[in-house]
Design an enzyme around this catalytic site. Structure first.
Site, short mmCIF file in Angstrom:
data_model
loop_
_atom_site.label_atom_id
_atom_site.label_comp_id
_atom_site.label_asym_id
_atom_site.label_seq_id
_atom_site.Cartn_x
_atom_site.Cartn_y
_atom_site.Cartn_z
NE ARG A 160 47.13 45.33 38.73
CZ ARG A 160 47.35 44.72 37.69
NH1 ARG A 160 47.72 43.35 37.51
NH2 ARG A 160 47.52 45.48 36.64
CE1 TYR A 161 46.21 41.98 43.87
CE2 TYR A 161 46.97 40.93 41.81
CZ TYR A 161 45.93 41.58 42.67
OH TYR A 161 44.70 41.51 42.06
NE ARG A 187 49.53 37.13 44.21
CZ ARG A 187 48.41 37.59 44.87
NH1 ARG A 187 47.33 37.46 44.09
NH2 ARG A 187 48.53 37.67 46.03
CB CYS A 227 47.54 35.14 21.06
SG CYS A 227 47.66 36.32 22.54
CB CYS A 254 39.56 36.37 22.43
SG CYS A 254 40.41 34.53 22.84
CB CYS A 282 41.97 40.13 23.58
SG CYS A 282 43.50 40.14 24.77
NE ARG A 308 48.21 41.81 29.53
CZ ARG A 308 48.33 40.79 30.63
NH1 ARG A 308 48.31 39.53 30.00
NH2 ARG A 308 48.30 40.90 31.81
CG ASP A 325 39.09 43.00 32.46
OD1 ASP A 325 38.79 43.01 33.31
OD2 ASP A 325 40.12 42.18 32.17
CG ASP A 337 41.59 42.54 36.82
OD1 ASP A 337 42.11 43.10 37.70
OD2 ASP A 337 41.84 41.44 36.30
CE LYS A 360 42.23 38.33 38.25
NZ LYS A 360 43.81 38.82 37.87
#
Length: 358
Positions: free
Chosen positions: A103-104, A107, A116, A120, A123, A125, A285, A322, A329
Site C-alpha cells: 500500500r505504501y 513498506r 490466529c 477477536c 477483527c 480480517r 474498522d 484506516d 491510515k
C-alpha cells in the site's frame, strides 16, 4: 453486550483448562449458558471462535469483563451495519502477489498465514482468518519474498496475518534470514496477539528466531486493556525486550471495553512500564458485525484530547482511522480528519481527501 452469562464460571482449579474452539467448549468452560450458546450459533458458523487455555482462564476470572468481552461471541455480530464489508481497509486492491499487500511505497505487509491463536470479535480480517485458514505454501512464500527482493524501495516488511507467532521458530527464522539477505530491507516488524493470548509460546527459541544480523527486528503487540497485563504476559514482553527487540503496541478503541480516559491511561502507563511504546490507537474498522464495538469519531477524538497533559508523551499513541477502500491510515485526532456536511473528510498520506461516515 447481550451475552447471557452463566451463574458461575468454572474455576481453573476445578477442571483442566482446555482451548475453546466451539460454542460447546465455551459452555463447558462456564463462559456461556446453553441458551446463550444457541443464540450465537449462526454467528460462530460465520466467524471463527478460538480461545487458548490461557485466555479461557482469564475470561473465566471476570465474566463480562474486558478480556471476556473481546473473545466471547454475541448475537450483535449477526447484524451487518451499512458500510461494513469483508475487506474494510482494502487489502485486496493492493495485493500484487499472494501474501503481499503493498500500500505504501517503502513498506509491505507479508501475510504467511491466516490462522490466529485467538479470534477477536472485532477483527478487521474476520472474513479472511480462521482455523485451517490459508497458509502460504513454500512456493508461494518464495514468490512473496521474491516480490520484496525485486522492489528495492521496500525498506520495512510487516509480518502479519493471521498471527505469525503461530509459525514454528524454524519457519520464522527462514523468513527473517531471507529478508536480512536483501540489502534494501532495514526493518522487519512482527504483529502478534500471542504475547497477550498465549504467552508461554514466546520461548527463547522463538525470540532467537526473530533476529538476524543486519536487520532491525521490532514487535508490535496487540493489547486492548490493562487487565491483559498479567505476570504471564509481562513475562513474555520481558523475554522479547531483554533480547534487545524494541516493542510497540497496537490498541483498538472498543466501546464498553476501553473507551474511557481511565482505561486508556491505565493501559498505556502499564505498557510503558513494561518497555512497550504505545504506537497506534485504532478507530475500529468497518468489519461486518462489529458496529456494537465502534464509538463515534467524535467520542474517540474527545478521549484522545483528554489524555493530553494527563499522561506522558511516552504513553500517547497516534489515534488513526484506516480509510475504507485501501487509502491507508489518517491520524484521526488532528487536521487529517475533519467534520463536513457529509460526515468526515479524511486525508490520506498523499493528501487526497475521502469521505468517511460514522
Amino acid at each position: 453486550m447481550s451475552t447471557i452469562l452463566p451463574e458461575a464460571a468454572v474455576s481453573a482449579s476445578d477442571v483442566p483448562v482446555k482451548p475453546a474452539r466451539r460454542t460447546a467448549d465455551l459452555v463447558a468452560a462456564g463462559l456461556l449458558t446453553p441458551d446463550a450458546a444457541a443464540a450465537v450459533e449462526s454467528v460462530t458458523r460465520r466467524y471463527a471462535v478460538s480461545l487458548t487455555p490461557y485466555v479461557v482462564e482469564q475470561a473465566a476470572q471476570s465474566p463480562g469483563g474486558p478480556v471476556y468481552a473481546q473473545y466471547i461471541p454475541t448475537p450483535e455480530e449477526a447484524y451487518t451495519a451499512p458500510g461494513e464489508n469483508g475487506d474494510p481497509i482494502g487489502d485486496d486492491v493492493h495485493s500484487p502477489v499472494k501474501g503481499i499487500v503493498h500500500r505504501y511505497p517503502d513498506r509491505v505487509l507479508l501475510k504467511p498465514l491466516h490462522a490466529c491463536a485467538v479470534y477477536c470479535r472485532f477483527c478487521f480480517r474476520r472474513e479472511m482468518v480462521g482455523p485451517g485458514g490459508d497458509a502460504l505454501t513454500a512456493d508461494e512464500l518464495a514468490a512473496a519474498l521474491a516480490y520484496v527482493r525485486e522492489h528495492p524501495a521496500v525498506w520495512e516488511v510487516v509480518v502479519t496475518g493471521g498471527d505469525p507467532f503461530l509459525l514454528a521458530p524454524r519457519r520464522l527464522a527462514e523468513i527473517v534470514q531471507g529478508l536480512a539477505a536483501m540489502g534494501h530491507v532495514g526493518v522487519v516488524r512482527f504483529h502478534s496477539r500471542v504475547p497477550m493470548a498465549d504467552p508461554a509460546r514466546v520461548t527463547a527459541e522463538l525470540v532467537a528466531a526473530l533476529r538476524a544480523p543486519g536487520l532491525a527486528t521490532w514487535v508490535a503487540v496487540h493489547v486492548n486493556h490493562a487487565d491483559e497485563l498479567t505476570p504471564e504476559t509481562t513475562g513474555a514482553l520481558a523475554r522479547l525486550a531483554d533480547a534487545g527487540i524494541p516493542l510497540v503496541s497496537q490498541t483498538v478503541l472498543l466501546k464498553g471495553i476501553n473507551d474511557s480516559a481511565a482505561a486508556l491511561e491505565n493501559l498505556f502507563r502499564g505498557l510503558v512500564r513494561h518497555r512497550v511504546k504505545p504506537y497506534y490507537l485504532h478507530h475500529p474498522d468497518l468489519a461486518p458485525g462489529t458496529s456494537h464495538f465502534r464509538p463515534t469519531l467524535d467520542e474517540g477524538r474527545a478521549l484522545v484530547r483528554s489524555l493530553r497533559g494527563t499522561v506522558s508523551g511516552l504513553c500517547q499513541p497516534t489515534y488513526v482511522l484506516d480509510i475504507p477502500g485501501g487509502h491507508g491510515k489518517a491520524p484521526a485526532a488532528g487536521e487529517w480528519v475533519s467534520p463536513t456536511a457529509e460526515g468526515w473528510e479524511a486525508a490520506d498520506f498523499r493528501n487526497q481527501k475521502h469521505i468517511y461516515k460514522d
